[in-house]
Scaffold this motif. Structure first.
Motif, mmCIF file in Angstrom:
data_model
loop_
_atom_site.group_PDB
_atom_site.id
_atom_site.type_symbol
_atom_site.label_atom_id
_atom_site.label_comp_id
_atom_site.label_asym_id
_atom_site.label_seq_id
_atom_site.Cartn_x
_atom_site.Cartn_y
_atom_site.Cartn_z
ATOM 1 N N LEU A 62 -11.194 25.614 -22.347
ATOM 2 C CA LEU A 62 -10.388 25.160 -23.481
ATOM 3 C C LEU A 62 -11.198 24.277 -24.421
ATOM 4 N N LEU A 63 -12.041 23.399 -23.877
ATOM 5 C CA LEU A 63 -12.882 22.543 -24.715
ATOM 6 C C LEU A 63 -13.858 23.370 -25.540
ATOM 7 N N HIS A 64 -14.470 24.381 -24.905
ATOM 8 C CA HIS A 64 -15.436 25.215 -25.633
ATOM 9 C C HIS A 64 -14.750 25.997 -26.754
ATOM 10 N N LEU A 65 -13.583 26.547 -26.459
ATOM 11 C CA LEU A 65 -12.865 27.293 -27.483
ATOM 12 C C LEU A 65 -12.421 26.388 -28.635
ATOM 13 N N LEU A 66 -11.962 25.183 -28.297
ATOM 14 C CA LEU A 66 -11.523 24.246 -29.338
ATOM 15 C C LEU A 66 -12.691 23.831 -30.223
ATOM 16 N N LEU A 67 -13.850 23.563 -29.615
ATOM 17 C CA LEU A 67 -15.021 23.170 -30.391
ATOM 18 C C LEU A 67 -15.440 24.290 -31.337
ATOM 19 N N GLY A 125 -14.855 17.859 -34.107
ATOM 20 C CA GLY A 125 -15.739 18.663 -33.275
ATOM 21 C C GLY A 125 -16.706 17.828 -32.473
ATOM 22 N N PHE A 126 -17.252 16.785 -33.082
ATOM 23 C CA PHE A 126 -18.157 15.894 -32.348
ATOM 24 C C PHE A 126 -17.412 15.167 -31.221
ATOM 25 N N VAL A 165 -14.804 16.369 -29.547
ATOM 26 C CA VAL A 165 -14.623 17.364 -28.484
ATOM 27 C C VAL A 165 -15.927 17.582 -27.730
ATOM 28 N N LEU A 166 -17.047 17.602 -28.450
ATOM 29 C CA LEU A 166 -18.348 17.780 -27.800
ATOM 30 C C LEU A 166 -18.654 16.627 -26.845
ATOM 31 N N LEU A 167 -18.300 15.416 -27.240
ATOM 32 C CA LEU A 167 -18.507 14.258 -26.370
ATOM 33 C C LEU A 167 -17.642 14.350 -25.117
ATOM 34 N N VAL A 168 -16.379 14.763 -25.292
ATOM 35 C CA VAL A 168 -15.496 14.919 -24.138
ATOM 36 C C VAL A 168 -16.039 15.985 -23.185
ATOM 37 N N GLU A 169 -16.549 17.085 -23.749
ATOM 38 C CA GLU A 169 -17.104 18.164 -22.924
ATOM 39 C C GLU A 169 -18.303 17.671 -22.119
ATOM 40 N N TRP A 170 -19.149 16.871 -22.755
ATOM 41 C CA TRP A 170 -20.339 16.355 -22.038
ATOM 42 C C TRP A 170 -19.924 15.419 -20.912
ATOM 43 N N LEU A 171 -18.956 14.551 -21.178
ATOM 44 C CA LEU A 171 -18.494 13.630 -20.136
ATOM 45 C C LEU A 171 -17.864 14.392 -18.980
ATOM 46 N N TYR A 172 -17.088 15.436 -19.293
ATOM 47 C CA TYR A 172 -16.444 16.216 -18.235
ATOM 48 C C TYR A 172 -17.473 16.987 -17.414
ATOM 49 N N SER A 173 -18.465 17.579 -18.077
ATOM 50 C CA SER A 173 -19.471 18.373 -17.371
ATOM 51 C C SER A 173 -20.361 17.503 -16.493
ATOM 52 N N ASN A 174 -20.559 16.273 -16.853
ATOM 53 C CA ASN A 174 -21.467 15.383 -16.119
ATOM 54 C C ASN A 174 -20.707 14.314 -15.332
ATOM 55 N N ARG A 175 -19.431 14.591 -15.037
ATOM 56 C CA ARG A 175 -18.641 13.560 -14.366
ATOM 57 C C ARG A 175 -19.169 13.251 -12.978
ATOM 58 N N ASP A 176 -19.646 14.284 -12.237
ATOM 59 C CA ASP A 176 -20.161 14.039 -10.892
ATOM 60 C C ASP A 176 -21.427 13.204 -10.949
ATOM 61 N N SER A 177 -22.327 13.536 -11.893
ATOM 62 C CA SER A 177 -23.568 12.767 -12.012
ATOM 63 C C SER A 177 -23.279 11.325 -12.400
ATOM 64 N N LEU A 178 -22.345 11.159 -13.301
ATOM 65 C CA LEU A 178 -22.004 9.800 -13.710
ATOM 66 C C LEU A 178 -21.375 9.021 -12.552
ATOM 67 N N ARG A 179 -20.536 9.727 -11.730
ATOM 68 C CA ARG A 179 -19.907 9.054 -10.599
ATOM 69 C C ARG A 179 -20.951 8.659 -9.562
ATOM 70 N N ARG A 180 -21.912 9.573 -9.283
ATOM 71 C CA ARG A 180 -22.965 9.250 -8.319
ATOM 72 C C ARG A 180 -23.840 8.116 -8.816
ATOM 73 N N GLY A 181 -24.077 8.101 -10.151
ATOM 74 C CA GLY A 181 -24.891 7.012 -10.703
ATOM 75 C C GLY A 181 -24.226 5.665 -10.542
#
Length: 599
Positions: free
Chosen positions: A61-66, A570-571, A573-589
């Motif tokens: 949904l994020l990719h389509l919205l962007l 659009g920017f 939405v792009l920020l939200v997509e990056w945070l969602y895609s990297n949520r595991d890395s951010l949590r481990r960090g």
């Protein structure tokens, strides 16, 4: 809604491509199991694969919205209004001294400038704007090119409050002159309304007032001058007025050449005034007065006068004459003037001269200095020349600086028939024919001699040096002159506090200024009782009439462009997509940083 670039909507083809990529993408789940042995022993079975369905995930949904936002932005969408309904906004900004009062935050003028910025921000497509200074000599400061208001915003930053009451009628006439045929006009007057208007101007459009300030009390120095006595000495005179609604107790301080000379306590009832006079000791060169305490307009709580000294000014005479003329001799005879003669071919607009005299010649580019035009030729755009007249005598003088000149024996045998422009005043005339004009051109003082001195008998009369002196005095302040705040600096100056003012800039601060190109000093004061009275007057009457608006061309769309907010979305939405895609890395960090903190 319409699109200015429909081809940009081809980017919508990326939507099915994104969906296809998500469909064919193989996803694996990671799970922890105790052993892989059970899978090795299993025999492979033929499993009938079911049709693969599009995984409806948050990431999809994020990719389509962007992609949707950026594709629509590329089409440059326009929230279209009715054709021909663009708006032309004219901001009439009051720049009189009373607008410097600080009962608004940080001052009336700054609050008005902030409102002006809001009015011209984010214009719709097809809209336009103009900025007019409401002053004693109103002027169009800037006009927007299309809906690009950057030039107006730049000019707003330079505006300062200083000067006498504005000419509202003339400002409204200038506003009418900026009208656009295919746009509805709205005039917004930003003022403290602390002025009066005698005329009732008319404009074709909507008029709206926005006022700043309140009924603030103010105490001001309204007069400060040195006057000669019969014995050759000088006397200093000062007057203070309480222009508020409450009684006040203040102190007037007098400094002579930087040393405290007198302290005068006072108590004034509302509307009352107090006067003082002091004999000036011999040798005194400067006197300054100041009031104790504070009020909402500190600009009129101080005043100064220069008693001695002189100012030397460089004069550039641009003429085709190869020998000394009567005009050059008259200029050189004036005290404080250094005259340099050049030919028109050698003239450069970047001159540092304090005054430029053009004799029978008008340049393409004017200098940033006061100008005297003597017999301007026909092929110029400053003043229209309709013909010539001869055998005229001066019978009308409307400027006190020229009233002492005896024009009766003078015969003008070659006079250009000039139509006075709106920025000029006729000060000497023969009936309806102007002989001498003064005014402001390119934000600089200008004087025009419509007659040819050589073709008249004036050069053999006492009137000629007197006329030359009066004209230069109208263009340049002489020794001991006192200028009002808001006056255009005639040449480069430096205040005693180190503030530098270039030639052509507005003198917005009171005080004593030193000439940067010569000796001598000039006092700048706010001695204006009308501007010191901050009480609002009755709102002047402005007559509004309707005006037919021409229909815009079919290909001219007006409205508000939406591509900028779409790109911003659009920017996001792009920020939200990056945070969602990297949520595991951010949590481990975050977990790793927590463990390091515990260690």
């Amino acid at each position: 809604m319409s699109f200015l670039l429909p081809l940009g909507l081809l980017a919508l083809l990326t939507l099915p491509i994104i969906a296809l990529l998500h469909l064919i993408q193989r996803r694996r789940e990671r799970r922890k199991v105790p052993s892989l042995q059970i899978w090795r022993d299993l025999q492979r079975e033929t499993i009938q694969q079911k049709p693969r369905r599009l995984p409806l995930t948050f990431l999809l949904l994020l990719h389509l919205l962007l992609a949707l936002l950026l594709a629509i932005a590329l089409g440059q969408p326009l929230l279209e209004t009715a054709r021909g309904e663009a708006t032309h906004t004219v901001i009439v900004l009051d720049t009189s001294t009373s607008m410097a009062a600080d009962d608004e935050t940080p001052s009336r003028i700054e609050a008005a400038k902030a409102e002006a910025r809001r009015l011209i921000a984010n214009p719709a497509r097809g809209d336009s704007a103009a900025l007019i200074e409401l002053s004693a000599q109103p002027r169009i400061i800037a006009q927007s090119a299309g809906n690009d208001t950057s030039i107006l915003l730049q000019e707003l930053d330079r505006i300062q409050a200083a000067g006498p009451d504005g000419d509202l009628g003339r400002a409204i006439n200038l506003a009418q002159a900026t009208a656009q045929p295919t746009a509805a006009m709205q005039v917004v007057i930003l003022s403290d309304q602390a002025f009066s208007a005698e005329d009732t101007p008319t404009i074709a459009g909507e008029v709206r007032w926005q006022t700043f300030g309140s009924d603030g009390d103010n105490v001001a120095i309204v007069a400060f001058a040195a006057r000669p006595l019969r014995n050759g000495q000088q006397q200093l005179y000062a007057r203070v007025a309480n222009l508020g609604e409450q009684p006040i107790a203040r102190t007037l301080y007098l400094d002579l050449d930087g040393q405290r000379a007198s302290t005068e306590p006072m108590r004034l009832q509302p509307g009352a005034e107090a006067e003082w006079s002091w004999p000036l000791p011999s040798g005194t060169t400067r006197a300054e007065a100041s009031l104790s305490g504070e009020d909402i307009q500190p600009i009129d709580d101080r005043a100064a006068v220069v008693v001695g000294g002189s100012v030397r000014s460089q004069v550039l005479l641009v003429t085709g004459a190869t020998e000394t003329t009567a005009l050059e001799r008259a200029l050189r005879a004036q005290r404080g003037l250094d005259v340099q003669r050049v030919s028109p071919a050698d003239y450069r607009a970047g001159t540092d001269a304090a005054l430029v005299v053009f004799d029978g010649y008008v340049p393409a580019n004017f200098p940033a200095a006061p100008v005297l035009l003597v017999t301007p030729p026909r092929d110029q755009n400053v003043v229209p020349v309709n013909g010539e007249a001869s055998g005229l005598t001066a019978n009308t003088v409307s400027d006190e600086r020229f009233e002492s000149i005896d024009f009766r024996p003078v015969r003008f045998d070659r006079v250009l028939e000039i139509t006075p422009p709106t920025w000029a005043n006729v000060v000497v005339a023969s009936g309806e024919t102007p002989l001498v004009l003064t005014g402001q051109y390119n934000n600089q003082p200008i004087a025009i001699w419509a007659f040819d001195p050589v073709a008249s008998n004036i050069t053999n009369r006492l009137a000629f040096p007197l006329l030359t002196t009066a004209t230069t005095r109208a263009l340049l302040p002489q020794a001991n002159d006192r200028l009002l705040v808001g006056t255009i600096a005639p040449f480069a100056l430096r205040s005693t506090e180190g503030v530098e003012v270039a030639a052509g800039e507005r003198l917005a601060r009171p005080g004593i200024y030193q000439s940067r190109s010569g000796d001598g000093a000039i006092a700048v004061n706010a001695l204006d009782a009308d501007e010191a009275d901050l009480k609002p007057r009755e709102q002047p009457t402005i007559t509004t009439v309707s005006r037919p608006i021409a229909t815009a061309d079919e290909d001219q769309l007006v409205g508000r462009e939406l591509w900028k907010p779409l790109v911003i979305a659009g920017f996001i939405v792009l920020l939200v997509e990056w945070l969602y895609s990297n949520r595991d890395s951010l949590r481990r960090g975050r977990g790793l940083r927590g463990k390091q903190a515990e260690v």
